[in-house]
Structures are given as C-alpha cells and as structure tokens.
Design a protein around this motif. Structure first.
Motif, PDB file in Angstrom:
ATOM      1  N   ASN A 117     -12.369  -6.142   3.277  1.00  0.00           N
ATOM      2  CA  ASN A 117     -13.742  -5.711   3.049  1.00  0.00           C
ATOM      3  C   ASN A 117     -14.030  -5.691   1.546  1.00  0.00           C
ATOM      4  O   ASN A 117     -13.158  -5.957   0.721  1.00  0.00           O
ATOM      5  N   THR A 169       0.837  -1.204   0.000  1.00  0.00           N
ATOM      6  CA  THR A 169       0.000   0.000   0.000  1.00  0.00           C
ATOM      7  C   THR A 169       0.868   1.249   0.000  1.00  0.00           C
ATOM      8  O   THR A 169       1.825   1.349   0.770  1.00  0.00           O
ATOM      9  N   ALA A 204      -9.417   7.262  -1.509  1.00  0.00           N
ATOM     10  CA  ALA A 204      -8.781   6.853  -0.259  1.00  0.00           C
ATOM     11  C   ALA A 204      -8.563   5.346  -0.262  1.00  0.00           C
ATOM     12  O   ALA A 204      -9.280   4.596  -0.930  1.00  0.00           O
ATOM     13  N   ASP A 205      -7.570   4.902   0.495  1.00  0.00           N
ATOM     14  CA  ASP A 205      -7.332   3.478   0.613  1.00  0.00           C
ATOM     15  C   ASP A 205      -8.475   2.824   1.386  1.00  0.00           C
ATOM     16  O   ASP A 205      -9.058   3.440   2.282  1.00  0.00           O
ATOM     17  N   PRO A 206      -8.824   1.588   1.067  1.00  0.00           N
ATOM     18  CA  PRO A 206      -9.878   0.895   1.817  1.00  0.00           C
ATOM     19  C   PRO A 206      -9.541   0.841   3.304  1.00  0.00           C
ATOM     20  O   PRO A 206      -8.373   0.736   3.690  1.00  0.00           O
ATOM     21  N   THR A 207     -10.562   0.924   4.142  1.00  0.00           N
ATOM     22  CA  THR A 207     -10.340   0.944   5.591  1.00  0.00           C
ATOM     23  C   THR A 207      -9.982  -0.426   6.146  1.00  0.00           C
ATOM     24  O   THR A 207      -9.416  -0.532   7.232  1.00  0.00           O
ATOM     25  N   GLY A 208     -10.309  -1.496   5.454  1.00  0.00           N
ATOM     26  CA  GLY A 208      -9.973  -2.845   5.899  1.00  0.00           C
ATOM     27  C   GLY A 208      -9.185  -3.588   4.856  1.00  0.00           C
ATOM     28  O   GLY A 208      -9.051  -3.141   3.715  1.00  0.00           O
ATOM     29  N   ARG A 209      -8.638  -4.741   5.231  1.00  0.00           N
ATOM     30  CA  ARG A 209      -7.818  -5.523   4.315  1.00  0.00           C
ATOM     31  C   ARG A 209      -8.625  -6.557   3.544  1.00  0.00           C
ATOM     32  O   ARG A 209      -8.156  -7.092   2.546  1.00  0.00           O
TER      33      ARG A 209
END
Length: 392
Positions: free
Chosen positions: A237, A178, A230-235
């Motif tokens: 989801n 990331t 934005a980057d996803p909040t979970g790995r």
C-alpha cells in the motif's frame, strides 16, 4: 582510641552490618541450566518459578506449546526432541504471559518481544557453525541519516581485512525483515560465520557485508521523542511503499557514501549487491529497481513485488528485458513452500518468467523462518561478485 575499645566497636558494627548486607542480597534459588542440548539432539528447557500455576514451552520447532512440569525446588522443565540441528527461537508462557529464558544469554534482536535462541549443533558442523577457520570481524557503526538522525549499522569485514590494508572489497548490503534490527542477520542469521566458512572453503569471494536497520520511520520517531508508528497494514500500500522509498533514499544517499568513505569498499554497481528478508526483501527490490545504476546483484529472500506494482513503478524492468538482463548479474528469488508469502513470491517469479527477465530461484521446505534465511544466504553469497576480482 584505646585498641581494645576500637576492636570492640568494630565487632559491634559487624554484628549490625551483616544482617543488613544479607537482607540486601537477592534470594538465591537453585542453579538453572537452560537450554541443555543433549547428545541425542533432544533439548531440556528449565524455568524457575515456584509460585507459577502453569508454564509452557513455545518453540519454533514445536507445532503447539508444550506443558512443563515443576519439581520440589520450583523449577519447571521439559525435554523435547530430538530436534533437527539448527538455531531456533523459543520462549516460555508463565501463567499465560510470554517471557524470555532468564538462564540464556542468547536472544533474538527485535523491536518487540525478544525470544531466546537455542542452537542445536549437527554431527557434521552446519554452514553457520563456529569452525576452526580464519574469522572476520563485526563492527558497530553510526552514520548521519535522514532528518538529522543518527543511523546504525552492523558491518562484517572478511578474514584478512585488518592485515592487508591495500586490499579493497565488494560490498553486500543485507536488510532484515519487519520488527528485526540491524543485529538480526548477525545474531540470528550468523551471516559472519557463514561467510567465514564459505570463504575458507573457497566458495565465496571475500566481501564486506553491511547490515542496516530497516525501520527509518521508527528511528526518526525515537530520536525526536515521538511515538513509534505502527507498521503498515499491507505490503504494497501507499504507506509501505513510502517507507521503502525512504529506506532506499537513506541507503543510497547516506549509507553507501559512509561505507565507501569508512571502509576499503570497491566503488561502482558491479561491486555492490543488495539483499533482504521479508520486508527487507521488498526494500531490496524497490531500492534496486529504482537505482539500477547502483547495484548489479539483487537477492530477495521470502519477498516479492506484485505484477501491478512492477508495471506501475518499474515498467522498464520488464519492458526492456534484454537491458535488464545485461544490467543484473544476478536476480535471485527464494521462498519456503509453507511461507505465508509463498503465493505472492511464486506470482512474482511467474511474472519475471513471462517477461523474459532472467532470475535464479530456490523453493525450500518450511515457512517464514530464519532457518530458511540462513539457507538462502549460504546459497547466494557464493554467486556474488564471481566475475569481480578484488584489487589492491
């Protein structure tokens, strides 16, 4: 024109222009050397900031920022160490603002802040050190990608690639994490030098390494004048999985055909490996498990898939372990004991073990760092393609 008058006018112009040219030049301060690696493996860092109130060193080998002191010329400095030989990112905090080291041309490629890099050499050259061995080449490539965009790759070709035009090679597709870019495995991971050294020692097969950019959504937004998402909040989801699947589609449909057309790449799953770090490791596992016909060698560095996702999205991997073990010549999982992904990675290993899916593993000291990544690359590349013999 009278020669004396011409000389007089030129002299007057010189008087006028010299102050203007002098005013146009930026002010020059003292020469700053930073970083300076000393014989005892201590490192001196310097930063010119006469007006700064406080400057600190932030380095991956230090647990907390280290205060620097200012001399009469306005140069802040600190000596730390001795430091364990390796390559480390660092930066300065100037009045609370994080900045790169302007005296250092080596930096960490990243979508966000680009830290500077310091290379502390070992008394015996480390596996990523520049040695007196034959060297491969690094090439920058652009290929037609998703939604009409242009993708970017960094490609390593092994020593002898340009002098033996009949030789074909297997390919390792290697994906950064990331916020990393396609340059990170090259400029921070030193993958090219690791392979040069391993090949020279006879420990690794000559191979092509393809390093793609992993953030397809960001590239599409950039090239279509949109805002970077934005980057996803979970790995694991829905958004993270969708982006990983988009990457898999791009790799299989666009990158592999481009590479096999542009380079002397051996076709077929037995001649393709895929690996990655962090998010790139998650992309690796999802790409490989959804395209078992494309890759026979799979390396996950500091990454995993949850048992729930494995059961939901890739049930055949565990439900028919005999077939999985037959298809995969290598499934590798590695992580650092202080890595924030350690727990999930160990859970993934336990799942594979319980389901009788064969894999090799390595748990090292340290955290989620590129120091560990270099260790994993050096450990896995000698295992790749060992049953394959490059053919003319």
């Amino acid at each position: 024109m009278n020669p004396k008058l011409r000389t007089h006018l030129l002299f007057l112009w010189a008087i006028v222009l010299v102050p203007i040219l002098a005013w146009a030049q930026p002010p020059r301060g003292p020469l700053v050397v930073s970083p300076q690696v000393n014989a005892d493996k201590s490192v001196t860092f310097r930063y010119l900031a006469p007006q700064a109130k406080a400057v600190e060193l932030s380095a991956q080998f230090e647990k907390a920022p280290v205060a620097m002191t200012k001399d009469a010329q306005g140069v802040w400095s600190v000596t730390v160490g001795p430091v364990k030989p390796d390559i480390y990112p660092y930066s300065f905090r100037v009045n609370g603002i994080t900045v790169m080291d302007p005296a250092n041309v080596a930096f960490f490629p990243n979508e966000r802040f680009k830290a500077s890099l310091v290379d502390v050499p070992g008394d015996t050259p480390l596996i990523h050190a520049m040695r007196d061995v034959p060297h491969g080449s690094i090439n920058y490539e652009y290929y037609p990608s998703m939604e009409g965009t242009t993708g970017s790759l960094v490609v390593y070709t092994p020593p002898g690639y340009d002098t033996n035009p009949k030789q074909k090679y297997p390919v390792y597709y290697l994906i950064s994490g990331t916020t990393d870019t396609e340059e990170t495995f090259f400029k921070v991971g030193k993958t090219n030098l690791i392979l040069d050294n391993l090949i020279a020692e006879g420990k690794a097969k000559p191979m092509i390494i393809v390093m793609p950019y992993g953030n397809i959504a960001a590239r599409i937004a950039e090239q279509k004048a949109g805002a970077k998402p934005a980057d996803p909040t979970g790995r694991d989801n829905a958004e993270a999985v969708k982006r990983a699947n988009d990457f898999a589609t791009d790799l299989v449909s666009n990158v592999i055909p481009y590479v096999e057309k542009s380079y002397r790449a051996m076709p077929g799953r037995d001649n393709r490996a895929i690996g990655g770090f962090s998010r790139g490791g998650g992309q690796t596992l999802r790409t490989a498990f959804s395209h078992m016909d494309k890759f026979a060698w799979v390396c996950a560095y500091s990454s995993y898939l949850s048992p729930e996702e494995m059961e939901r999205s890739y049930p055949s991997i565990a439900s028919n372990p005999a077939n999985t073990n037959k298809q995969l010549k290598l499934l590798w999982v590695s992580v650092g004991s202080d890595d924030f992904l350690y727990k999930g990675t160990v859970e993934f290993m336990d799942y594979l073990k319980a389901k009788q899916v064969n894999f090799k593993s390595l748990i090292t000291d340290g955290g989620h760092t590129w120091m560990n990544v270099k260790t994993y690359v050096a450990a896995t590349t000698p295992l790749l393609f060992q049953s394959q013999t490059p053919r003319p």
